[in-house]
Design an enzyme around this catalytic site. Sequence first.
Site, short mmCIF file in Angstrom:
data_model
loop_
_atom_site.label_atom_id
_atom_site.label_comp_id
_atom_site.label_asym_id
_atom_site.label_seq_id
_atom_site.Cartn_x
_atom_site.Cartn_y
_atom_site.Cartn_z
N ALA A 1 0.87 -1.20 0.00
CA ALA A 1 0.00 0.00 0.00
C ALA A 1 0.90 1.23 0.00
O ALA A 1 0.81 2.11 0.87
CB ALA A 1 -0.97 0.00 1.18
N HIS B 1 7.08 5.90 1.17
CA HIS B 1 7.85 4.72 0.76
C HIS B 1 8.76 5.06 -0.42
O HIS B 1 9.90 4.61 -0.50
CB HIS B 1 6.92 3.58 0.33
CG HIS B 1 6.10 3.00 1.43
ND1 HIS B 1 4.74 3.18 1.48
CD2 HIS B 1 6.43 2.26 2.49
CE1 HIS B 1 4.25 2.55 2.55
NE2 HIS B 1 5.26 1.99 3.18
N LYS C 1 8.52 7.93 10.66
CA LYS C 1 7.16 7.90 11.21
C LYS C 1 7.03 6.81 12.28
O LYS C 1 6.41 6.99 13.30
CB LYS C 1 6.11 7.70 10.13
CG LYS C 1 4.72 7.96 10.70
CD LYS C 1 3.63 7.70 9.73
CE LYS C 1 3.39 6.24 9.51
NZ LYS C 1 2.69 5.54 10.58
#
Length: 282
Positions: free
Chosen positions: A32, A37, A149
């Site tokens: 996802a 990313h 994160k």
Amino acid sequence: MNTFKKIEELRAELLKYRLENKKIGLVPTMGALHHGHISLVEQAKEKSDVVAVSIFVNPTQFNNPEDLEKYPRNIERDLDLLKKAGCDIVFTPEVTEMYAGSHDLKISFGVLENSLEGKFRPGHFSGVGQIVSKLFNIFQPDSAFFGQKDLQQFFIIKKLIDQLCFPIELHMIPTKREDNGLAMSSRNERLTQEEKLEAGLIYQTLKQSAEAILEGTSIHHVIEQANELFEKNERLTLEYFEVVETENFTGISTVSDPKTTALCIAAEIGKVRLIDNLLLNY
Ligand code: PAF
């Protein structure tokens, strides 16, 4: 870009590169994919000759079965994004490939495993340690790239590398954010547009709180103010807001070193759990 589902085939491919003395950079993901990313892939490209990405939704790190079931999956789109980003190798194993035979070996991370995220997600970091160790052994990368994160996860992986002597250079890549500051996350796909806007409160709170601490406001007072902000918001429920030392992710009442001090939040909106953090010297 070559895609592999089997460990042995992937190893054979990687060996070819290793024999040519090529440096391999690994970006482990659960798919996802979003811009966050892709920024990891870009950094990996800058620092390695061959960029490898793994896509595997790891069941052993989910303490909540509903979260595992609802975790967004979109392999076609992921492969498309990775191809465009210039990734060389993608590994998309099935659960049966990664967890063939028994897998009862557990890695424990001491206080780091049970504090903050670990307290709210029992077993989560043990599962992360298990899968990341497997991936490190399968890929034997020269370097590995993880996002800020998941800050506590980064320190879990640092501990894994340091204490189990993996010869891997670890890189932490800054969080990518939406215009309102919301940290990019695969789980954001489960939010409505309105919820995404409301969730901007998470970053606003982190920023305001970091500024207040740097100006001399006490951590105790800053935490109280953050709790009040969330109490006023009808959609977001604060799970925790803590100011921690990154050594052990336990709460502190005074700052000893801004470089190792982090503000961390977990909050729920529309049944989706979001986390974010800021290092005090951001
Ligand atoms: O951060 C993630 O996406 C996952 O926790 C990781 C590191 C790929 C392990 O499954």
